[in-house]
Design an enzyme around this catalytic site. Structure first.
Site, mmCIF file in Angstrom:
data_model
loop_
_atom_site.group_PDB
_atom_site.id
_atom_site.type_symbol
_atom_site.label_atom_id
_atom_site.label_comp_id
_atom_site.label_asym_id
_atom_site.label_seq_id
_atom_site.Cartn_x
_atom_site.Cartn_y
_atom_site.Cartn_z
ATOM 1 N N ALA A 115 -4.523 7.917 -3.480
ATOM 2 C CA ALA A 115 -3.205 7.436 -4.024
ATOM 3 C C ALA A 115 -3.325 5.819 -4.284
ATOM 4 C CB ALA A 115 -2.294 7.584 -2.890
ATOM 5 N N THR A 118 0.855 -1.219 0.010
ATOM 6 C CA THR A 118 0.152 0.141 -0.115
ATOM 7 C C THR A 118 0.974 1.346 -0.013
ATOM 8 O OG1 THR A 118 -2.021 0.908 1.160
ATOM 9 C CG2 THR A 118 -0.421 0.008 2.617
ATOM 10 N N ASN A 119 0.501 2.536 0.454
ATOM 11 C CA ASN A 119 1.089 3.724 0.371
ATOM 12 C C ASN A 119 0.806 4.523 1.710
ATOM 13 O OD1 ASN A 119 -1.070 5.658 -0.607
ATOM 14 N ND2 ASN A 119 -1.127 4.130 -2.211
ATOM 15 N N ARG A 120 1.223 5.679 1.752
ATOM 16 C CA ARG A 120 1.195 6.531 2.984
ATOM 17 C C ARG A 120 -0.190 7.274 3.007
ATOM 18 N NH1 ARG A 120 6.496 5.618 5.235
ATOM 19 N NH2 ARG A 120 7.830 5.067 3.540
#
Ligand code: PMT
Length: 402
Positions: free
Chosen positions: A276, A209-211
């Site tokens: 995102a 995943t991402n932040r």
């Protein structure tokens, strides 16, 4: 004269930012508002009542028991007179008194009896703002419907650099204008907003995943709703509560997000894609936990669809598509490329390398690149302020389309 005849009660409490209130008062009056000023005892230490009387052309009220012909019971009269209350600066002490329902001076007493909407501009040192008590008071007041002129980041009274500076007078005045024009400047507009990360599972335990925290997208959804739009918020997993009044759809993977967005987009006037989205996903999702192997492991990834490009190329002439771009280098060039490739009307660029921009934080620093050759850089603002200004842009673009 966007505030012609509007009745605004300006409540000033005792913080250093009170010295900016004559400017705020002038900005409101310039737009045609009628302003009555109420000050706390401490506020008088930072700005003189006389200045505010001259600018507002009305007496400034401080004393609960003063005889005022216009308002025989002063706190009741002022509370009923106001169409909007602006609290600027709103100190930690004032917010605490309001959140606890105290009525120990004219301002807090009239606020207890006032049903007008409230726009408050908190102003204090960052540690005071972050204190759990202050945060609890902000939440309580928000529960009562308080709107915020979000505090900015910059030099504070102590000389320290941090968050807690009162929003600039013109920003607060702009919010007042928007409040009155907006009892729905986006009424009748259907807006799709995406937020948060997408999550691509590797096995039942692990994922890529991402932040993204979702803050930017949730701020957009909240502000659009406040301005009367019908809002659909499609979000990857976040720790945030969906804003009230918004149609909410939780998704996890990029493919799930794609399915929901492609079903909703044809009914929308606009889509703002702040999520995102993972560009790649594992080629295989293991049905069981992947076991330790012989040392090296290679995970094969396959490309996800570019949802924004698909929406962009299916866009109808009346629809507006706003994409975000998160970059670490060559920002403007890449944003321009995305604008074209995805057939967006606007790309909002934020740069991970800039402090106070992008993932997780409450602020953002953005550059706008539009499909009419326009380019505009905005200073650091809260994500709610960025959202509001983007919605101004959207409102104008939709108007031009009509
Ligand atoms: O959530 P926060 O913590 O508040 O942080 C906000 C944010 C940094 C996530 C937000 O401001 C932001 O920049 N969102 C876009 C991040 C991103 O994925 O940028 P991108 O350059 O990879 O994508 C460009 C655009 O295409 C985006 O609108 C994205 O939603 C969209 N996209 C990307 C990939 C993909 N497969 N499909 C898409 O639709």
């Amino acid at each position: 004269m966007k505030l012609q005849g509007r009745r605004v009660l300006l409540g000033i409490s005792g913080g250093i930012a009170a010295y900016k209130t004559p400017e705020l008062l002038r900005a409101l009056i310039k737009e045609g508002a009628e302003v009555r000023v109420v000050m706390t005892a401490a506020a008088k230490r930072f700005v003189t009542p006389y200045t505010l009387e001259v600018l507002s052309r009305h007496p400034v009220h401080m004393d609960m028991f003063a005889a005022v012909a216009e308002f025989p019971v002063l706190h009741v009269g002022l509370a009923q007179w106001a169409e909007l209350v602006v609290l600027a600066p709103a100190t930690a002490h004032l917010l605490a008194r309001l959140a606890c329902g105290l009525a120990d001076d004219l301002l807090t007493t009239l606020m207890l009896g006032c049903t007008a909407p409230v726009l408050a501009a908190p102003s204090m040192e960052e540690h005071m703002l972050d204190h759990p008590f202050t945060q609890e008071h902000l939440r309580r007041l928000e529960g009562l419907g308080y709107q915020w002129a979000e505090p900015a980041t910059g030099e504070l009274a102590s000389g320290a650099f941090g968050r807690g500076r009162m929003a600039e007078p013109e920003e607060i005045a702009g919010q007042v204008v928007r409040h009155f024009s907006a009892a729905g400047d986006l009424q009748g507009v259907k807006v799709l907003v995406t937020a948060g990360p997408t999550v691509e599972d590797l096995d039942p335990v692990r994922f890529i995943t991402n932040r993204s925290s979702g803050k930017m997208g949730y701020a957009l959804a909240a502000q659009a709703r406040k301005r009367g739009a019908e809002v659909w918020l499609v979000s990857g997993p976040t720790a945030l509560e969906p804003p009230a009044g918004v149609a909410f759809k939780a998704v996890r993977s990029t493919l799930e997000m794609q399915e929901v967005l492609e079903a909703l987009f044809p009914q929308m006037h606009a889509a703002i894609l702040a999520a995102a989205v993972a560009d790649y996903r594992p080629a295989q999702v293991a049905p069981q936990k992947i076991k330790r192997g012989t040392g090296k492991m290679v995970i094969e990834l396959v490309e996800n669809p570019d949802i924004s490009a698909r929406l962009g190329h299916s866009k109808q002439p009346h629809q507006v598509l706003i994409g975000f771009a998160m970059e670490t280098e060559d920002g403007v060039a890449r944003a321009k490329d995305k604008l074209k490739r995805k057939n967006c009307d606007l790309v909002v660029l934020n740069n991970l390398r800039e402090e106070g921009a992008g993932f997780g934080v409450d602020t953002n620093i953005v550059t706008l690149v539009d499909n009419q050759g326009g380019q505009e850089q905005w200073p650091k603002m809260s994500k709610h302020q960025v959202a509001d200004r983007l919605l101004d842009w959207l409102g104008q673009r939709l108007k031009a389309r009509r």
